[in-house]
Every structure is written in C-alpha cells, then in structure tokens.
Design a protein around this motif. Sequence first.
Motif, PDB file in Angstrom:
ATOM      1  N   LEU A  19      99.255  14.886  68.913  1.00  0.00           N
ATOM      2  CA  LEU A  19      99.434  16.132  70.083  1.00  0.00           C
ATOM      3  C   LEU A  19      99.380  15.161  71.394  1.00  0.00           C
ATOM      4  CD1 LEU A  19      96.960  18.774  68.658  1.00  0.00           C
ATOM      5  CD2 LEU A  19      99.090  18.740  68.130  1.00  0.00           C
ATOM      6  N   ASN A  20     100.140  15.982  72.219  1.00  0.00           N
ATOM      7  CA  ASN A  20     100.250  15.334  73.490  1.00  0.00           C
ATOM      8  C   ASN A  20     100.838  14.019  73.712  1.00  0.00           C
ATOM      9  OD1 ASN A  20      99.296  17.828  74.642  1.00  0.00           O
ATOM     10  ND2 ASN A  20      97.228  17.133  73.967  1.00  0.00           N
ATOM     11  N   THR A  21     101.560  13.742  72.943  1.00  0.00           N
ATOM     12  CA  THR A  21     102.217  12.142  72.824  1.00  0.00           C
ATOM     13  C   THR A  21     103.818  12.349  72.795  1.00  0.00           C
ATOM     14  OG1 THR A  21     100.334  11.862  70.975  1.00  0.00           O
ATOM     15  CG2 THR A  21     102.377  10.158  71.336  1.00  0.00           C
ATOM     16  N   GLY A  22     103.998  11.908  74.188  1.00  0.00           N
ATOM     17  CA  GLY A  22     105.592  11.790  74.626  1.00  0.00           C
ATOM     18  C   GLY A  22     106.314  11.028  73.852  1.00  0.00           C
ATOM     19  N   VAL A  23     107.491  11.360  73.139  1.00  0.00           N
ATOM     20  CA  VAL A  23     108.410  10.431  72.704  1.00  0.00           C
ATOM     21  C   VAL A  23     109.718   9.975  73.542  1.00  0.00           C
ATOM     22  CG1 VAL A  23     110.125  10.312  70.869  1.00  0.00           C
ATOM     23  CG2 VAL A  23     107.873  11.319  70.462  1.00  0.00           C
ATOM     24  N   SER A  24     109.873   8.756  73.707  1.00  0.00           N
ATOM     25  CA  SER A  24     110.986   8.448  74.722  1.00  0.00           C
ATOM     26  C   SER A  24     112.361   8.002  74.042  1.00  0.00           C
ATOM     27  CB  SER A  24     110.503   7.109  75.469  1.00  0.00           C
ATOM     28  OG  SER A  24     110.225   5.979  74.556  1.00  0.00           O
ATOM     29  N   LYS A  25     112.276   7.818  72.843  1.00  0.00           N
ATOM     30  CA  LYS A  25     113.622   7.623  72.191  1.00  0.00           C
ATOM     31  C   LYS A  25     113.445   7.889  70.600  1.00  0.00           C
ATOM     32  CE  LYS A  25     116.725   3.681  71.605  1.00  0.00           C
ATOM     33  NZ  LYS A  25     116.968   2.359  71.962  1.00  0.00           N
TER      34      LYS A  25
END
Length: 107
Positions: A19-25
């Motif tokens: 949770l609350n973990t951004g994905v950049s690609k």
Amino acid sequence: NLARGLEKLLGDLGGEVRLNTGVSKILTKSDKAYGVKLEEGEELYADKVVSNMEVIPTYRRLLNEPEEFVKPLEEKFEKNFNVNESELNTNDDYKKYKIRYSKNITT
C-alpha cells in the motif's frame, strides 16, 4: 471491503500487496509485462502485471508509449465515455464518475 478481500486472497495465494507504494514504470520485454519499477527504484518481477490506473495514464505514464499510439486510444475513450444527462438516473450521478460530461452527445 473489496480491497481488503483482494489483499487477503492474494496473500493466501502467496502474493504481496504494498500500500502507498508508487509505481514509476511497468517493465516490458517483447511487448510483455514482466514487472514494475517502484518510485524509489526497486524492481519487482511477476508473471502477471495489473494496473488499476485508468487506461490512458497507464499507457502514457507507466508504459511510456509514444503519443501516436496513445492519442487514437484517448479519442476513442473520450467518445465512448461521454455521458448524456438523460442516460443517468438523477442529474447528480455524473459527479461521482471520472468521465467527461456533456448534455449533448454526438455519435
């Protein structure tokens, strides 16, 4: 709650939910997704990759598809997701959807 149920199911199957973990690609090779790169740089690998982001932002931001690929999709989705007020049960229904609203629809 649906999200917690999916989290439990994935955990029971050996998966992990962050949770609350951004994905950049979304990582791809030969047009097949094989993982994701997180905003902090960590790469995670998987047999299947699922994005809950809307289609156009997924192609544009996570897959870095060229504009000539994304633009026709964007035009198609805009046309299909315009909503006529008469198609909704109340005049306020459209406010809860992330769609473009128009009183007049042209096809």
